[in-house]
Every structure is written in structure tokens, then in C-alpha cells.
Scaffold this active site. Structure first.
Site, mmCIF file in Angstrom:
data_model
loop_
_atom_site.group_PDB
_atom_site.id
_atom_site.type_symbol
_atom_site.label_atom_id
_atom_site.label_comp_id
_atom_site.label_asym_id
_atom_site.label_seq_id
_atom_site.Cartn_x
_atom_site.Cartn_y
_atom_site.Cartn_z
ATOM 1 N N PHE A 26 -6.432 21.799 -24.799
ATOM 2 C CA PHE A 26 -6.279 20.703 -25.458
ATOM 3 C C PHE A 26 -7.788 20.253 -24.457
ATOM 4 C CE2 PHE A 26 -6.714 16.151 -24.159
ATOM 5 C CZ PHE A 26 -6.979 15.760 -25.255
ATOM 6 N N THR A 27 -9.203 19.487 -24.872
ATOM 7 C CA THR A 27 -9.563 19.235 -24.786
ATOM 8 C C THR A 27 -9.657 19.479 -22.531
ATOM 9 O OG1 THR A 27 -10.040 16.932 -24.728
ATOM 10 C CG2 THR A 27 -11.079 18.706 -26.119
ATOM 11 N N ARG A 36 -11.877 15.561 -34.400
ATOM 12 C CA ARG A 36 -10.964 17.190 -33.482
ATOM 13 C C ARG A 36 -11.259 18.213 -33.994
ATOM 14 N NH1 ARG A 36 -8.509 15.103 -28.561
ATOM 15 N NH2 ARG A 36 -11.613 15.496 -28.639
ATOM 16 N N LYS A 69 0.493 7.841 -23.129
ATOM 17 C CA LYS A 69 1.458 8.458 -24.555
ATOM 18 C C LYS A 69 2.235 6.874 -24.403
ATOM 19 C CE LYS A 69 -2.623 10.285 -24.455
ATOM 20 N NZ LYS A 69 -3.398 10.745 -23.170
ATOM 21 N N PHE A 93 -17.497 15.349 -27.043
ATOM 22 C CA PHE A 93 -17.288 14.673 -28.113
ATOM 23 C C PHE A 93 -16.767 13.399 -27.530
ATOM 24 C CE2 PHE A 93 -13.205 14.145 -26.098
ATOM 25 C CZ PHE A 93 -13.137 15.329 -25.466
ATOM 26 N N TYR A 118 0.919 -1.433 -0.183
ATOM 27 C CA TYR A 118 0.087 -0.206 -0.218
ATOM 28 C C TYR A 118 1.422 1.098 0.274
ATOM 29 C CZ TYR A 118 -3.913 2.988 0.807
ATOM 30 O OH TYR A 118 -5.112 4.658 1.129
ATOM 31 N N ASP A 120 2.941 20.810 -20.388
ATOM 32 C CA ASP A 120 2.177 18.898 -20.662
ATOM 33 C C ASP A 120 2.964 18.673 -21.766
ATOM 34 O OD1 ASP A 120 0.783 17.247 -21.713
ATOM 35 O OD2 ASP A 120 -1.551 18.652 -21.899
HETATM 36 N N1 PM9 Z 1 -5.681 12.751 -24.960
HETATM 37 C C1 PM9 Z 1 -6.372 11.698 -26.810
HETATM 38 O O1 PM9 Z 1 -6.708 10.810 -27.581
HETATM 39 C C2 PM9 Z 1 -7.551 10.812 -25.065
HETATM 40 C C3 PM9 Z 1 -8.159 11.701 -24.144
HETATM 41 S S1 PM9 Z 1 -8.935 13.415 -25.535
HETATM 42 C C4 PM9 Z 1 -9.935 11.822 -26.427
HETATM 43 O O2 PM9 Z 1 -5.642 12.312 -27.882
HETATM 44 C C5 PM9 Z 1 -2.532 16.184 -23.730
HETATM 45 C C6 PM9 Z 1 -2.437 16.642 -25.155
HETATM 46 C C7 PM9 Z 1 -3.527 14.887 -23.959
HETATM 47 C C8 PM9 Z 1 -4.218 13.907 -23.074
HETATM 48 C C9 PM9 Z 1 -5.149 13.117 -23.382
HETATM 49 C C10 PM9 Z 1 -4.263 15.085 -21.530
HETATM 50 C C11 PM9 Z 1 -4.501 13.949 -20.835
HETATM 51 C C12 PM9 Z 1 -3.900 15.796 -21.830
HETATM 52 N N2 PM9 Z 1 -2.783 16.399 -22.638
HETATM 53 O O3 PM9 Z 1 -6.199 11.292 -21.252
HETATM 54 O O4 PM9 Z 1 -6.204 11.610 -19.206
HETATM 55 O O5 PM9 Z 1 -3.736 14.167 -25.706
HETATM 56 O O6 PM9 Z 1 -4.311 10.621 -19.680
HETATM 57 O O7 PM9 Z 1 -4.366 12.530 -20.221
HETATM 58 C C13 PM9 Z 1 -5.869 12.046 -25.311
HETATM 59 P P1 PM9 Z 1 -5.187 11.495 -19.803
#
Ligand code: PM9
Length: 458
Positions: free
Chosen positions: A124-125, A383, A259, A450, A72, A216
Site C-alpha cells: 500500500f502506498t 490505482r 475507514k 499520485f 490534555y 494493516d
Molecule cells: N487509504 C485510500 O483512499 C487514503 C489515502 S491513500 C489515497 O485508500 C491502507 C490499506 C489504506 C490507507 C489509506 C492507509 C493509510 C493504510 N493502509 O490515510 O493515513 O487504505 O489514515 O491510512 C486511503 P491514512
């Protein structure tokens, strides 16, 4: 010498994939309300929805899962991850999170006060969502070139326009700007990189005004590769050295490990500031877990630590970027309109140029993503205006200049033969593009619409 070197891996384990019949594809896209996020994975032949969490792990990463220390607190894998992150990113403190937005939540909540401004090189979203949720106004300070899909000769379209940043500082003052969110690479600009010179200049300007530089870092290895390829003075440096230098100019980062860390899960927050670190530890225990696991299993942290080391290997990253370039060149030869130069993680089709008979309010990128699936079983992602959402204050649609469909390539998953199938399918569709109809919302969620919105053909 072969222009496109083969995949730098041998296939040890396989996951079968099945072609989907015309009838099933038609039923599936109707059931999904023309939203590719709502398709079932088993209904997708080639899945280019995202490169997030979709990487194939290496034999070493799978072996790493077996040495997961699931204590843990104080897991061995946390200390391994901490060591690897320090060696590659250089920041002082690490907090693991379940994925990138977990880190965004902590950073935004702790640093933003209502009425603040957060500049960024394009939104970014999820990132903008967390900034706005905490009362900040996001201000786009990316260079103008980033909004033009046709400028193929601009090597660093992700760069911050320093004049735009200076203007914001002059207007609101540095004390109203807790940090700049510097994305490397810039996802929604088409996977475009930021140069080292620009990172340095942004850092100087921000630090002069007491503004923190928070990266980021989601696709930072791809950014390092582009610097090596395109920026004078870096051609003989290793990816690891370039990455380390990139981060040396900043104060911390949020990372989606799903990623560039080559894992199916995970993320982290890094900060240099001791006080912010103490506060972040206080917050991570409320929402994610102990500061030594932050919502992750020990085995996931191990896979991430190994993934980071593999991600900076030149053969891996050069193949990744070149596989995308290959797909881009095939489409380009047939005249298919795209964002150029080709990005680090995806090809972004220019939906407005692809479907000139549709107005942007008829959601051309959403319509094109649905049509690609319908005709080929290839899943892609909108997008454009749908992803951009609505202005939190006025309720009006954001209207982005880039209206794109992203063909996102998972890491180490597909081969050049798969890219050929995708290219052939899109070229065929391009010849029949007039038949594609616009879409309208029949269900529009209030936030991040989306993901779960539903549509009907007009
Ligand atoms: N990116 C992508 O497919 C997955 C979710 S949105 C459709 O591109 C950036 C530049 C990203 C991103 C996720 C996140 C969030 C932050 N910054 O999905 O929470 O491309 O791990 O990361 C997606 P998490």
C-alpha cells in the site's frame, strides 16, 4: 425476498449535492491537471475518490462528540476507546494517532533497521513509503491470483502465498524480517479478503522464525464479513467474534480509523510487546501528542469508539458489501471489465481492458479516472502505474499487473439510486471508450506522486 435490502438507516440530516455543468467539469479537470485528487470537492457530483474519512457518522457518534473530554492528559474518551479496542481487537496496548500513517510511521521507525525486509500481501502506498523510508525492502508475498483481475472464483485473493514467504525467509533469514505487514482486506488487490486459515498459517510460519505479525487492520471488518460469508465453519459466528479471532494470531496492528471505524479522522497503533509499547509512547509524544490522545481530540476518540461498535453490526456491514456488489453487477451486465470478485470497499475497473488502445505507459487508469469525471461529475481514483511510483533504488517505474480505477464507496453516504447514476455514466463511457486519450506527467513529485502529480493529454 429482496436481493438487495435497502439502506439500514433513516436519513436525519442531509447535505445537498449539485450536478456540475459540462462546461464547469471540463474547466475543472483541466485546472486539476487531469488528477482527480486536485479537483475541488464542490466540483464533484458524486465523490467516489475514497472511503477514507468520508463516512457519515450516526446520531450516536454525533452525540458522542458532545461528551468529548478535551483534557490534555487522561481524557475519559481515551479510556473508552481503549476498552472498545481491547474488546474488539484484543491487543494489549493502544496508542491513538492522527490517522493510519501516523501509526505506520511509529511502527516502521521502531522496528526496521536499514537492510531489513518487510513482506506484505501487496503494497500500500503510504505503508510501503514508511517501510522504505526506514531502509527496508518491501517484498510482495500475495498469492499470484491477486494480480489477475479475471479470476472471479477465488474467494480469498488477499491470501499470502506461504511458499513465497518461506522463500524470502530462506534467502534473508528471519532476523532480517522485523514483521510481516498483513493487510485485511487488501486495498490495491481490489479490496480482497484473507481467510482465517491463511492468517493462522502465516502466523505459525512467522512466529517459528521470530517474525512479528502486524496487521494493516484498515478494512478489517470487511474482511471479517467475507470470512463469515465464504469460509466454512464461520457462518454462524458473529462479525465481532470473527474479528477477534483474526487478531488473536498476531502481535499488533496499524489502523486507519477513517475507514472501518466509521469516523472522519483518527487511527491507532496496537502492540502486545511491552518494550515496543514503551518505545512507541516515547515516539508518539514527539510527533503526535500525549499517548492518551496521539493527535486526536477527545471527541474524535469517542466517535471512533462508538464507530467500532457500530461497524460490527451485521446489518451495517452486509449492506455495505452488498451495495458494492450491486454496482458491480450492474456494470458487469453491460460488459464493463472489473476486478473480480467485487471488493469490500470499492469496484476496481480494469483500465487496461477498458482502454485496450492505450499502453500502460500512457497511464490508462489515470486517463480513465479523468474521463469518468469529465463525462459525469463522478470522482474516482487511479490505482495503477501512477500510484505504484518508482523503485527507490533504480528510479524505474514500478509496473503493477493491476491497472485500475477505484470506485470507492463512502460508508453510509450514498444510496442505491446514486449507484445507478454511477453505473449508467460508466456504461455510457464504455460505449465511447475509443475517444479516451492517454496521459503523460507534466509534474511528477518525488514521493507519493499520485497525490499531487499533474498530467497532460498525449
Ligand atoms: N487509504 C485510500 O483512499 C487514503 C489515502 S491513500 C489515497 O485508500 C491502507 C490499506 C489504506 C490507507 C489509506 C492507509 C493509510 C493504510 N493502509 O490515510 O493515513 O487504505 O489514515 O491510512 C486511503 P491514512
Amino acid at each position: 425476498m429482496t436481493k438487495f435490502m435497502p439502506e439500514p438507516f433513516k436519513i436525519k440530516s442531509v447535505e445537498p449535492m449539485y450536478f456540475i455543468s459540462d462546461e464547469r467539469r471540463e474547466a475543472a479537470i483541466q485546472e486539476a491537471g487531469f488528477n482527480t485528487f486536485l479537483l475541488k470537492s464542490k466540483d464533484c457530483y458524486i465523490d467516489l475518490l475514497t472511503d477514507s474519512g468520508t463516512s457519515a457518522m450516526s446520531d450516536k457518534q454525533w452525540a458522542g462528540l458532545m461528551v468529548g473530554d478535551e483534557a490534555y492528559a487522561g481524557s475519559e474518551n481515551f479510556y473508552h476507546l481503549e476498552e472498545v479496542v481491547k474488546e474488539h481487537f484484543g491487543f494489549k496496548h493502544l496508542i491513538p494517532t492522527h490517522q493510519g500513517r501516523g501509526a505506520e510511521n511509529i511502527l516502521s521507525t521502531l522496528t526496521i533497521k536499514p537492510g531489513d525486509y518487510v513482506p506484505g500481501n501487496m503494497y500500500f502506498t503510504t505503508t510501503r513509503f514508511h517501510q522504505e523510508r526506514n531502509g527496508a525492502t518491501f517484498v510482495d508475498v500475495i498469492c499470484d491470483e491477486a494480480h489477475n483481475p479475471d479470476l472471479a472464483d477465488v474467494p480469498f485473493k488477499g491470501n499470502v502465498d506461504l511458499a513465497k514467504l518461506q522463500k524470502l525467509i530462506d534467502e534473508v533469514g528471519g532476523d532480517k524480517i522485523p514483521y510481516i505487514c498483513l493487510a485485511v482486506t487488501v486495498n490495491l488487490a481490489g479490496g480482497q479478503p484473507v481467510s482465517m486459515a491463511n492468517i493462522k498459517a502465516v502466523s505459525e510460519l512467522c512466529h517459528k522464525h521470530g517474525i512479528q505479525v502486524m496487521y494493516d487492520a484498515t478494512r478489517c471488518v470487511e474482511n471479517a464479513y467475507f470470512i463469515k460469508e465464504r469460509e466454512a465453519g464461520f457462518e454462524d459466528k458473529s462479525i465481532k467474534e470473527i474479528l477477534f479471532e483474526m487478531f488473536s494470531y498476531g502481535d499488533g496492528c496499524t489502523m486507519s480509523g477513517k475507514k472501518d471505524c466509521l469516523t472522519n479522522n483518527g487511527g491507532f497503533l496496537c502492540v502486545n510487546d511491552d518494550e515496543l509499547f514503551a518505545e512507541a509512547k516515547g515516539m508518539v509524544v514527539q510527533f503526535e501528542g500525549m499517548p492518551s490522545y496521539g493527535g486526536l481530540a477527545g471527541r474524535d476518540m469517542e466517535a471512533m469508539a462508538i464507530g467500532i461498535k457500530e461497524s460490527v453490526e451485521f446489518d451495517y456491514i452486509s449492506h455495505r458489501v452488498n451495495q458494492i456488489r450491486y454496482l458491480g453487477e450492474r456494470l458487469d451486465a453491460a460488459g464493463v471489465p472489473m476486478v473480480k470478485p467485487y471488493g469490500g470497499h470499492a469496484i476496481f475497473l480494469d483500465a487496461r481492458a477498458f482502454l485496450p488502445h492505450l499502453d500502460q505507459q500512457q497511464l490508462p487508469a489515470q486517463a480513465l479516472a479523468a474521463a469518468i469525471y469529465r463525462t459525469s461529475g463522478v470522482r474516482t481514483m487511479e490505482r495503477g502505474i501512477v500510484s505504484a511510483g518508482r523503485d527507490v533504488k533504480t528510479g524505474e517505474n514500478h509496473v503493477p499487473k493491476l491497472e485500475t480505477v477505484r470506485l470507492t464507496i463512502p460508508r453510509r453516504v450514498y444510496t442505491y439510486a446514486h449507484m445507478d447514476y454511477v453505473a449508467d455514466a460508466i456504461i455510457e463511457l464504455y460505449k465511447n471508450r475509443e475517444s479516451i486519450k492517454g496521459l503523460e506527467f507534466v509534474f511528477e513529485p518525488k514521493v507519493l506522486r499520485f497525490f499531487t502529480g499533474r498530467f497532460e493529454e498525449i
